[in-house]
Design a protein around this motif. Structure first.
Motif, PDB file in Angstrom:
ATOM      1  N   LEU A 338       1.207  -1.212  -0.221  1.00  0.00           N
ATOM      2  CA  LEU A 338      -0.122  -0.217  -0.088  1.00  0.00           C
ATOM      3  C   LEU A 338       0.984   1.070   0.169  1.00  0.00           C
ATOM      4  CD1 LEU A 338      -2.916  -1.150   2.452  1.00  0.00           C
ATOM      5  CD2 LEU A 338      -3.141  -1.297   0.624  1.00  0.00           C
ATOM      6  N   ASN A 339       1.936   1.007   0.893  1.00  0.00           N
ATOM      7  CA  ASN A 339       2.532   2.150   0.523  1.00  0.00           C
ATOM      8  C   ASN A 339       3.451   2.575  -1.157  1.00  0.00           C
ATOM      9  OD1 ASN A 339       4.612   4.474   1.965  1.00  0.00           O
ATOM     10  ND2 ASN A 339       5.932   3.153   2.363  1.00  0.00           N
ATOM     11  N   LYS A 340       3.828   1.799  -1.558  1.00  0.00           N
ATOM     12  CA  LYS A 340       4.031   1.748  -3.356  1.00  0.00           C
ATOM     13  C   LYS A 340       2.832   2.161  -3.551  1.00  0.00           C
ATOM     14  CE  LYS A 340       7.595  -1.979  -2.843  1.00  0.00           C
ATOM     15  NZ  LYS A 340       8.006  -3.666  -3.049  1.00  0.00           N
ATOM     16  N   CYS A 341       1.689   1.702  -3.610  1.00  0.00           N
ATOM     17  CA  CYS A 341       0.647   2.537  -4.314  1.00  0.00           C
ATOM     18  C   CYS A 341       0.831   4.110  -3.938  1.00  0.00           C
ATOM     19  CB  CYS A 341      -0.258   1.887  -3.883  1.00  0.00           C
ATOM     20  SG  CYS A 341      -0.443   0.022  -4.553  1.00  0.00           S
ATOM     21  N   ARG A 342       0.205   4.388  -2.608  1.00  0.00           N
ATOM     22  CA  ARG A 342       0.521   5.449  -2.502  1.00  0.00           C
ATOM     23  C   ARG A 342       1.281   5.764  -1.461  1.00  0.00           C
ATOM     24  NH1 ARG A 342      -4.753   9.874  -1.766  1.00  0.00           N
ATOM     25  NH2 ARG A 342      -3.866  11.454  -0.953  1.00  0.00           N
ATOM     26  N   PRO A 343       2.027   6.850  -1.240  1.00  0.00           N
ATOM     27  CA  PRO A 343       2.268   7.209   0.682  1.00  0.00           C
ATOM     28  C   PRO A 343       0.877   6.843   1.295  1.00  0.00           C
ATOM     29  CG  PRO A 343       3.010   8.673  -0.743  1.00  0.00           C
ATOM     30  CD  PRO A 343       2.460   7.683  -1.902  1.00  0.00           C
ATOM     31  N   LEU A 344       1.334   6.284   2.778  1.00  0.00           N
ATOM     32  CA  LEU A 344       0.218   6.250   3.751  1.00  0.00           C
ATOM     33  C   LEU A 344      -0.227   6.996   4.460  1.00  0.00           C
ATOM     34  CD1 LEU A 344       1.318   2.613   5.760  1.00  0.00           C
ATOM     35  CD2 LEU A 344      -0.200   2.844   3.736  1.00  0.00           C
ATOM     36  N   ALA A 345      -1.744   7.039   4.430  1.00  0.00           N
ATOM     37  CA  ALA A 345      -1.694   8.366   5.729  1.00  0.00           C
ATOM     38  C   ALA A 345      -1.242   8.459   7.479  1.00  0.00           C
ATOM     39  CB  ALA A 345      -2.888   9.028   5.432  1.00  0.00           C
ATOM     40  N   VAL A 346      -1.290   9.263   7.517  1.00  0.00           N
ATOM     41  CA  VAL A 346      -1.320   9.465   9.240  1.00  0.00           C
ATOM     42  C   VAL A 346      -1.785   8.278   9.622  1.00  0.00           C
ATOM     43  CG1 VAL A 346      -0.581  10.294  11.807  1.00  0.00           C
ATOM     44  CG2 VAL A 346       0.193  11.470   9.491  1.00  0.00           C
ATOM     45  N   SER A 347      -3.693   8.850   9.901  1.00  0.00           N
ATOM     46  CA  SER A 347      -4.320   7.679  10.098  1.00  0.00           C
ATOM     47  C   SER A 347      -3.676   6.566  10.193  1.00  0.00           C
ATOM     48  CB  SER A 347      -5.208   8.427  10.299  1.00  0.00           C
ATOM     49  OG  SER A 347      -5.813   8.013   8.172  1.00  0.00           O
ATOM     50  N   LEU A 478     -11.798  23.775   9.523  1.00  0.00           N
ATOM     51  CA  LEU A 478     -11.013  23.254   9.391  1.00  0.00           C
ATOM     52  C   LEU A 478     -10.840  21.755   8.862  1.00  0.00           C
ATOM     53  CD1 LEU A 478      -8.347  26.134   8.039  1.00  0.00           C
ATOM     54  CD2 LEU A 478     -10.566  26.068   6.059  1.00  0.00           C
ATOM     55  N   GLY A 479     -10.572  20.849   7.884  1.00  0.00           N
ATOM     56  CA  GLY A 479     -10.102  19.502   8.803  1.00  0.00           C
ATOM     57  C   GLY A 479      -8.509  19.761   8.140  1.00  0.00           C
ATOM     58  N   ALA A 480      -8.178  18.713   8.836  1.00  0.00           N
ATOM     59  CA  ALA A 480      -6.710  18.131   9.114  1.00  0.00           C
ATOM     60  C   ALA A 480      -6.365  17.120   8.235  1.00  0.00           C
ATOM     61  CB  ALA A 480      -6.037  18.778  10.535  1.00  0.00           C
ATOM     62  N   HIS A 481      -5.390  16.499   8.133  1.00  0.00           N
ATOM     63  CA  HIS A 481      -4.880  15.384   7.987  1.00  0.00           C
ATOM     64  C   HIS A 481      -3.740  14.838   9.106  1.00  0.00           C
ATOM     65  CE1 HIS A 481      -2.822  12.271   5.045  1.00  0.00           C
ATOM     66  NE2 HIS A 481      -1.542  12.753   5.653  1.00  0.00           N
ATOM     67  N   ALA A 482      -3.260  15.776   9.113  1.00  0.00           N
ATOM     68  CA  ALA A 482      -2.882  15.109  10.518  1.00  0.00           C
ATOM     69  C   ALA A 482      -2.504  16.425  11.793  1.00  0.00           C
ATOM     70  CB  ALA A 482      -1.156  14.533  10.272  1.00  0.00           C
ATOM     71  N   LEU A 483      -2.154  16.205  13.050  1.00  0.00           N
ATOM     72  CA  LEU A 483      -1.593  17.069  13.364  1.00  0.00           C
ATOM     73  C   LEU A 483      -0.881  16.748  14.359  1.00  0.00           C
ATOM     74  CD1 LEU A 483      -2.646  20.021  14.664  1.00  0.00           C
ATOM     75  CD2 LEU A 483      -3.506  19.087  16.325  1.00  0.00           C
ATOM     76  N   HIS A 516      -6.665  10.179  16.772  1.00  0.00           N
ATOM     77  CA  HIS A 516      -6.136   9.326  16.072  1.00  0.00           C
ATOM     78  C   HIS A 516      -5.302   9.563  14.429  1.00  0.00           C
ATOM     79  CE1 HIS A 516      -8.515   8.680  12.090  1.00  0.00           C
ATOM     80  NE2 HIS A 516      -9.487   9.206  12.601  1.00  0.00           N
ATOM     81  N   LYS A 517      -4.748  11.093  14.954  1.00  0.00           N
ATOM     82  CA  LYS A 517      -4.454  11.676  13.951  1.00  0.00           C
ATOM     83  C   LYS A 517      -3.270  12.224  14.581  1.00  0.00           C
ATOM     84  CE  LYS A 517      -8.438  12.530  10.542  1.00  0.00           C
ATOM     85  NZ  LYS A 517      -9.546  13.776   9.777  1.00  0.00           N
ATOM     86  N   PHE A 518      -3.073  12.715  15.457  1.00  0.00           N
ATOM     87  CA  PHE A 518      -1.958  12.634  15.603  1.00  0.00           C
ATOM     88  C   PHE A 518      -0.871  12.134  15.637  1.00  0.00           C
ATOM     89  CE2 PHE A 518      -3.569  15.995  19.246  1.00  0.00           C
ATOM     90  CZ  PHE A 518      -4.779  15.724  18.505  1.00  0.00           C
ATOM     91  N   SER A 519       0.019  12.781  15.059  1.00  0.00           N
ATOM     92  CA  SER A 519       1.873  12.654  15.172  1.00  0.00           C
ATOM     93  C   SER A 519       2.581  13.345  15.609  1.00  0.00           C
ATOM     94  CB  SER A 519       2.081  12.562  13.327  1.00  0.00           C
ATOM     95  OG  SER A 519       3.238  12.433  12.860  1.00  0.00           O
ATOM     96  N   GLU A 520       3.696  11.931  16.216  1.00  0.00           N
ATOM     97  CA  GLU A 520       4.435  12.529  16.690  1.00  0.00           C
ATOM     98  C   GLU A 520       6.087  13.313  16.121  1.00  0.00           C
ATOM     99  OE1 GLU A 520       6.167   8.428  18.401  1.00  0.00           O
ATOM    100  OE2 GLU A 520       4.634   8.711  19.856  1.00  0.00           O
TER     101      GLU A 520
END
Length: 597
Positions: A338-347, A478-483, A516-520
């Motif tokens: 899946l990561n090769k098809c498209r980079p994985l989302a943070v979620s 606004l929405g967010a992809h990641a925080l 669950h979209k929070f990233s380190e």
């Protein structure tokens, strides 16, 4: 009888000793032959004489030891015979090796005489002198190597012939042989020879080409026919045509070095076929990711978890393998696909981490069916708690902020913002929505269609007109992809511009994001980590100035998926835990396992 026995014993001993003397004579002859075979220059004669002198001393020592053994015998007649034989041998060996005088008396005595001691001392002195002279010769050879290389290059330039170069470089060295060179010297000489050969080959290649050109020019007639062969050659080799070469060069030059580290979606068919270890549900999901039919952080995460449930259900543990470890290897293979098809989302990445953590906690004493039931239950509860209930909690906290007469401005399409607006419509709040959209994906059109289906009044504008509609807005949601952990918001490209315009008009900006979209990850720009989209999507039609951009040198359309909004432009972040500032992200990341999410 006693006399006869006494006479036979000395004769036998004399025969044995005569054999040793014969062996010594043979060794001396061999050394003499070797010295004659070695044809060395006159400047190295001392080294050969030193070797022969040392050998002579060893031979004389052997002979003295043999004679000392003879002195112990009782018969004086045998003693005289052996001394005479040794005296007859040693002068011959001395004559072969060196001109050192050796007397029979000195051998028979069993002790070294003054002449022998002097000879040994002279041999040692000569050995030291030869060692010093060999070192000086090597140093001179090392110093002479660069001069020889220069001579080689000069000769190659003037004559263009390798043999002439070698003859010019060493006129004096031909008279005498060189000593053995070291490895560094040999490499230097080989490199010089290769350079000379390369120069000679280039000149020899250039000469026949010029001769052929001159002969063809002379052979061409005055009245020539129509040139038909030249276009045929171009048509026969289209890959080598100048037009194709120019396009290939332009494509190579159009790749921006600043963004070479970023990944993009891959639609290659080889990723989706001929992989026996790939589950059909994951293969289907990879195609949907690459073609952008499944878009959005929540949608991508839910689709991933549903496909993962199918993988767990159809998984069979190999023989003599553990269920948890073998399933972990299989899931990792699917995630890499899946990561090769498209980079994985943070979620998606966070969901995969939670699933791996659950795999490590599985008990080993339960049957496989019960373990699969536990994993499927975990996937269902994760979707329900992290996405479903989190959206309800955020919506309930946002309903207090939406009142009658509000004008809500949103950007692109967000499933969470859509859920909040639909809930406000159920509460019969009189409000309207301004949907701001941007190319190339125009996701705001989908948002407009969904809101209009629920009877919510909407206004649709492009991002270049945001300055005209911002004074009408009362709140920006606004929405967010990641925080990110440093408080920066990662969202669709254009979100930072909307927040900047809102900040200029003193309009509060509320970012709705589940935990669950929070990233380190720490990030302050959109260059370190991002996703590249197809640049051809920026070309609108054949009349667009970006049409055939590959053929235009130094032109690269950049199509980034996300941008970074600094925390100074965000008023608050609405989560299922509470309404928090952007700087509270590390606190949520620290207490999140304790809460049980």
């Amino acid at each position: 009888m006693q006399k006869a026995g006494s006479n036979q014993q000395p004769n036998a001993s004399a025969a044995d000793k005569s054999r040793e003397q014969v062996m010594a004579e043979r060794e001396a002859k061999k050394l003499a032959k070797q010295s004659k075979k070695q044809k060395q220059p006159p400047n190295q004669t001392p080294a050969t004489t030193i070797i022969t002198e040392v050998e002579q001393t060893t031979i004389t020592q052997k002979l003295t030891t043999t004679t000392t053994t003879t002195t112990k015998s009782k018969d004086n007649n045998n003693k005289n015979q052996l001394s005479l034989a040794a005296a007859s041998i040693t002068p011959t060996t001395a004559a072969v090796a060196t001109n050192i005088p050796v007397s029979a008396d000195s051998i028979t005595t069993g002790e070294k005489t003054r002449d022998q001691i002097k000879a040994e001392r002279e041999a040692k002195k000569a050995a030291k002198h030869a060692a010093k002279s060999s070192k000086s010769v090597k140093a001179n050879n090392v110093d002479a190597v660069p001069q020889q290389l220069n001579n080689l290059h000069v000769a190659a330039k003037t004559t263009g012939n390798e043999t002439a170069a070698t003859e010019v470089s060493s006129p004096a060295d031909q008279e005498k042989k060189k000593p053995p060179l070291s490895k560094a010297e040999r490499r230097a000489v080989q490199e010089a020879q290769r350079a000379a050969k390369a120069q000679g080959q280039t000149k020899t290649k250039a000469a026949p080409i010029t001769q052929a050109a001159a002969s063809s020019a002379k052979a061409t007639p005055k009245v020539s026919a129509t040139p038909v062969k030249e276009p045929k050659r171009d048509s026969e080799s289209p890959a080598k045509s100048p037009v194709k070469l120019s396009t290939l060069k332009a494509e190579r030059e159009c790749k921006m070095k600043l963004f070479n580290h970023l990944a993009s979606a891959d639609k290659d068919a080889s990723l989706f076929v001929n992989d026996p270890n790939l589950h059909p549900s994951m293969a289907r999901l990879g195609v949907q990711y690459a073609e952008r039919t499944v878009v959005g952080s929540n949608a991508r995460c839910i689709a991933f978890l549903h496909a993962l449930r199918q993988v767990v259900r159809d998984f069979e543990t190999p023989a003599k393998k553990e269920f948890g470890r073998s399933l972990d290897v299989a899931v990792k293979h699917h995630v890499d696909h899946l990561n090769k098809c498209r980079p994985l989302a943070v979620s998606v990445y966070n969901a995969y981490k939670q699933f791996k953590n659950q795999l490590t906690q599985l008990p080993a004493d339960q049957p496989e069916t019960e373990l699969k039931d536990q994993l499927e239950h975990f996937i269902d509860t994760y979707i329900e708690n992290q996405i479903g209930k989190a959206a309800q909690a955020i919506s309930s906290s946002m309903q207090e902020k939406i009142t009658d007469g509000d004008v809500l401005l949103t950007f692109a399409c967000s499933s969470l913002i859509q859920f909040i607006c639909e809930e406000a419509k159920r509460r019969q709040v009189a409000f309207r929505v301004i949907v701001v959209d941007s190319r190339p994906f125009c996701e705001g059109q989908e948002m407009l269609r969904r809101l209009h289906a629920h009877g919510i009044p909407c206004t649709y504008v492009l991002i270049n007109a945001i300055g005209y509609v911002m004074p009408e807005a009362t709140k920006v949601m606004l929405g967010a992809h990641a925080l990110l952990a440093n408080g920066y918001v990662m969202a669709r490209t254009g979100t930072a511009q909307v927040a900047l315009v809102a900040n200029a008009h003193n309009v509060p900006v509320l970012v709705c994001c589940e935990t669950h979209k929070f990233s380190e990850r720490f990030q302050t720009d959109a260059i370190v980590y991002n996703e590249l989209c197809d640049p051809n999507q920026l070309v609108m039609s054949g009349k667009c100035c970006l049409n055939n951009w590959q053929t235009k040198s130094r032109l690269t359309p950049l199509n980034l998926s996300y941008d970074i909004t600094p925390p100074e432009l965000v008023s608050a972040v609405v989560t299922e835990v509470a309404i928090l500032p952007c700087t509270s992200v590390p606190v949520i990341l620290r207490i999140k396992p304790d809460i049980g999410y």
